[in-house]
Design a protein around this motif. Structure first.
Motif, PDB file in Angstrom:
ATOM      1  N   PHE A 118       0.823  -1.203   0.000  1.00 50.31           N
ATOM      2  CA  PHE A 118       0.000   0.000   0.000  1.00 50.31           C
ATOM      3  C   PHE A 118       0.861   1.258   0.000  1.00 50.31           C
ATOM      4  O   PHE A 118       0.544   2.247  -0.644  1.00 50.31           O
ATOM      5  N   LEU A 119       1.960   1.216   0.766  1.00 45.34           N
ATOM      6  CA  LEU A 119       2.896   2.333   0.842  1.00 45.34           C
ATOM      7  C   LEU A 119       4.300   1.833   0.524  1.00 45.34           C
ATOM      8  O   LEU A 119       4.587   0.642   0.641  1.00 45.34           O
ATOM      9  N   VAL A 120       5.181   2.763   0.149  1.00 42.32           N
ATOM     10  CA  VAL A 120       6.577   2.405  -0.091  1.00 42.32           C
ATOM     11  C   VAL A 120       7.163   1.737   1.146  1.00 42.32           C
ATOM     12  O   VAL A 120       7.877   0.731   1.056  1.00 42.32           O
ATOM     13  N   SER A 121       6.845   2.286   2.315  1.00 45.83           N
ATOM     14  CA  SER A 121       7.390   1.724   3.551  1.00 45.83           C
ATOM     15  C   SER A 121       6.887   0.305   3.784  1.00 45.83           C
ATOM     16  O   SER A 121       7.624  -0.559   4.280  1.00 45.83           O
ATOM     17  N   ALA A 122       5.620   0.033   3.426  1.00 44.57           N
ATOM     18  CA  ALA A 122       5.073  -1.313   3.593  1.00 44.57           C
ATOM     19  C   ALA A 122       5.732  -2.284   2.626  1.00 44.57           C
ATOM     20  O   ALA A 122       6.033  -3.429   2.988  1.00 44.57           O
ATOM     21  N   THR A 123       5.960  -1.834   1.409  1.00 50.28           N
ATOM     22  CA  THR A 123       6.661  -2.684   0.438  1.00 50.28           C
ATOM     23  C   THR A 123       8.054  -3.009   0.940  1.00 50.28           C
ATOM     24  O   THR A 123       8.503  -4.160   0.869  1.00 50.28           O
ATOM     25  N   GLN A 124       8.749  -1.996   1.451  1.00 51.56           N
ATOM     26  CA  GLN A 124      10.110  -2.219   1.944  1.00 51.56           C
ATOM     27  C   GLN A 124      10.122  -3.171   3.127  1.00 51.56           C
ATOM     28  O   GLN A 124      11.002  -4.038   3.231  1.00 51.56           O
ATOM     29  N   GLU A 125       9.136  -3.045   4.016  1.00 53.71           N
ATOM     30  CA  GLU A 125       9.060  -3.959   5.151  1.00 53.71           C
ATOM     31  C   GLU A 125       8.862  -5.397   4.674  1.00 53.71           C
ATOM     32  O   GLU A 125       9.477  -6.334   5.199  1.00 53.71           O
ATOM     33  N   SER A 126       8.014  -5.583   3.668  1.00 53.74           N
ATOM     34  CA  SER A 126       7.794  -6.921   3.125  1.00 53.74           C
ATOM     35  C   SER A 126       9.074  -7.479   2.509  1.00 53.74           C
ATOM     36  O   SER A 126       9.404  -8.662   2.693  1.00 53.74           O
ATOM     37  N   LEU A 127       9.805  -6.632   1.785  1.00 53.48           N
ATOM     38  CA  LEU A 127      11.055  -7.082   1.164  1.00 53.48           C
ATOM     39  C   LEU A 127      12.115  -7.373   2.221  1.00 53.48           C
ATOM     40  O   LEU A 127      12.853  -8.367   2.116  1.00 53.48           O
ATOM     41  N   ASP A 128      12.195  -6.538   3.247  1.00 51.75           N
ATOM     42  CA  ASP A 128      13.177  -6.763   4.320  1.00 51.75           C
ATOM     43  C   ASP A 128      12.903  -8.091   5.022  1.00 51.75           C
ATOM     44  O   ASP A 128      13.834  -8.851   5.326  1.00 51.75           O
TER      45      ASP A 128
END
Length: 450
Positions: free
Chosen positions: A49-59
């Motif tokens: 939904f957000l860039v930060s959420a995408t990054q958390e999923s990738l991390d």
């Protein structure tokens, strides 16, 4: 059979999807583990939904990829949900650590995917059964009533990830609710991207109000609650207001995400409304549903937002005194119209404006919680937490959405998750309250619930 580690990132709708995949895999014979060192594979349901959420999923994905099992074996990872749906085929080259990708609309095929990743052969992959597919063991459960969104707000990628809006069949929803009630759930929380327009896409249109009355009939024999989230302002019809006011099982808890109150900002967002229109709506709701609880969402720093517009939003939130308000700093999302708009607000300014909103809404929210001190209410027991004086029971009252608002701390006692107890609320701190169990008493409001 192999054991699967399930990890969910993002919103309640993702929790529902993970639970469905878990149910399918357990039904096919797989086991579940919460220990990465004991897992044979990991399933990550991602948020984008957000860039930060995408990054958390990738991390999270890369963290798991670095773990080694017995004999130095890497943990196979299946990435599901929003990230694969949004970014598609190129992910296979960019994330070689992932064994398989599953789009949000392909998740019913999860058994075949995991079988393939682990090299398991079976005569036939079990089909998807009719009815509810859930493994929920708590007192509250989310139930999706729709998928996708037709709004295409300028800041939001959901329509590109989840597709166009479509309502679930009422009978299917009620079957799921009945299964949950029979399994010990006492509160169902109806969710979707835009719950207020449920049923409008049917050949013979239905309304959310009619669905609420139908679901209320299912939970009534179990003394259950019905809560609905994510109502857009345009969805608050008189029929819906009447259902929330008059149906005892439907909680008078209304969640309307406005995002902003400035007409010019809302127009750039692709939304409608103004401070005057929203104020009139909320005044009407408070008159029609006395004692109701109101939650909203506000966004700071949308492209082109001026200091004056930021102040207008702050003043509006102060005047309306919402019980709960979620605050977000605008995030430019790839593929959305807002990401390419001129006059992007500097990050420092966005964060400063968002913090001002947070400071205000926390002050208002803490005061709203304090106003419940002295009330006698029913509380659903959710679990056990370690407090400063040892283990204590926690739960939530009708005015607290699970996982979103505060909790009621009950202290220790002979209670189990899912029990509904009557409590006197004797103290508050931040959004939380302290409750003392009243033996042999049932708290009800004038409608016969709560």
């Amino acid at each position: 059979m192999p054991s699967i580690l399930f990890i969910t990132r993002g919103c309640a709708k993702n929790e529902v999807d993970t639970d469905r995949m878990r149910a399918l895999l357990l039904r096919a014979g797989y086991d579940e583990t919460d220990d990465p060192d004991k897992a044979d594979a990991a399933l990550i349901n991602t948020c984008s939904f957000l860039v930060s959420a995408t990054q958390e999923s990738l991390d999270t994905t890369l963290e798991l990829a670095q773990r080694k099992g017995e004999g130095g074996r890497a943990l196979p990872i299946v990435m599901c949900g929003c990230v694969p749906s949004r970014y598609g085929a190129p992910l296979a080259d960019e994330l070689p650590e992932v064994s398989a990708f599953v789009n949000a609309d392909d998740e019913d095929g999860i058994v075949g995917v995991v079988d393939g990743v682990l090299g398991l052969a079976r005569d036939a992959v079990p089909g998807v059964p009719q009815g509810a597919l859930r493994t929920v063991d708590g007192a509250s459960a989310y139930v999706k009533i729709s998928e996708g969104c037709d709004r295409f707000c300028a800041f939001c990628a959901i329509p590109y990830i989840r597709g166009r809006y479509h309502s679930r069949d009422a009978g299917e929803i009620c079957d799921e609710v009945l299964s949950l009630m029979e399994g010990g759930v006492r509160e169902v929380v109806l969710i979707g991207q835009d719950t207020g327009i449920w049923g409008s896409d049917f050949k013979e249109p239905r309304t959310l109000a009619s669905l609420l009355r139908q679901v209320a009939g299912v939970v009534r024999p179990y003394d259950g609650w019905v809560r609905v989230l994510y109502l857009q302002p345009e969805g608050m019809t008189e029929e819906l207001v009447s259902a929330i006011r008059d149906v005892p099982e439907v909680l008078p808890y209304i969640d309307i995400p406005i995002q902003h109150c400035s007409p010019s900002v809302l127009e750039r967002m692709g939304r409608r409304g103004s401070a005057e229109e929203f104020s009139a709506l909320f005044s009407h709701l408070r008159r029609e549903i006395p004692g109701m609880v109101l939650r909203t969402t506000a966004m700071a720093g949308f492209p082109g937002e001026t200091d004056e517009e930021a102040q207008e939003l702050l003043d509006f939130l102060q005047d309306e005194e919402f019980d709960y308000c979620s605050v977000f700093a605008y995030s430019p999302e790839e593929g959305t119209r807002a990401a390419t708009m001129p006059n992007q607000v500097p990050d420092e300014t966005k964060l400063e404006r968002a913090q001002r909103l947070v400071d205000l809404t926390e002050q208002l929210g803490f005061a709203a919680a304090e106003r419940h001190v002295g009330e006698r209410v029913r509380v659903i027991v959710d679990g056990i937490e370690e407090g400063p004086d040892g283990a204590e029971l926690t739960g939530h009252a009708w005015f607290q959405a699970p996982d979103s608002d505060g909790v009621v701390h009950i202290g220790s006692g002979e209670l189990s998750v899912g029990d509904i107890v009557t409590c006197d609320l004797v103290d508050s701190f931040t959004y939380d309250l302290v409750g003392e169990v009243v033996e042999g008493e049932v708290a009800r409001d004038e409608r016969g619930c709560l």
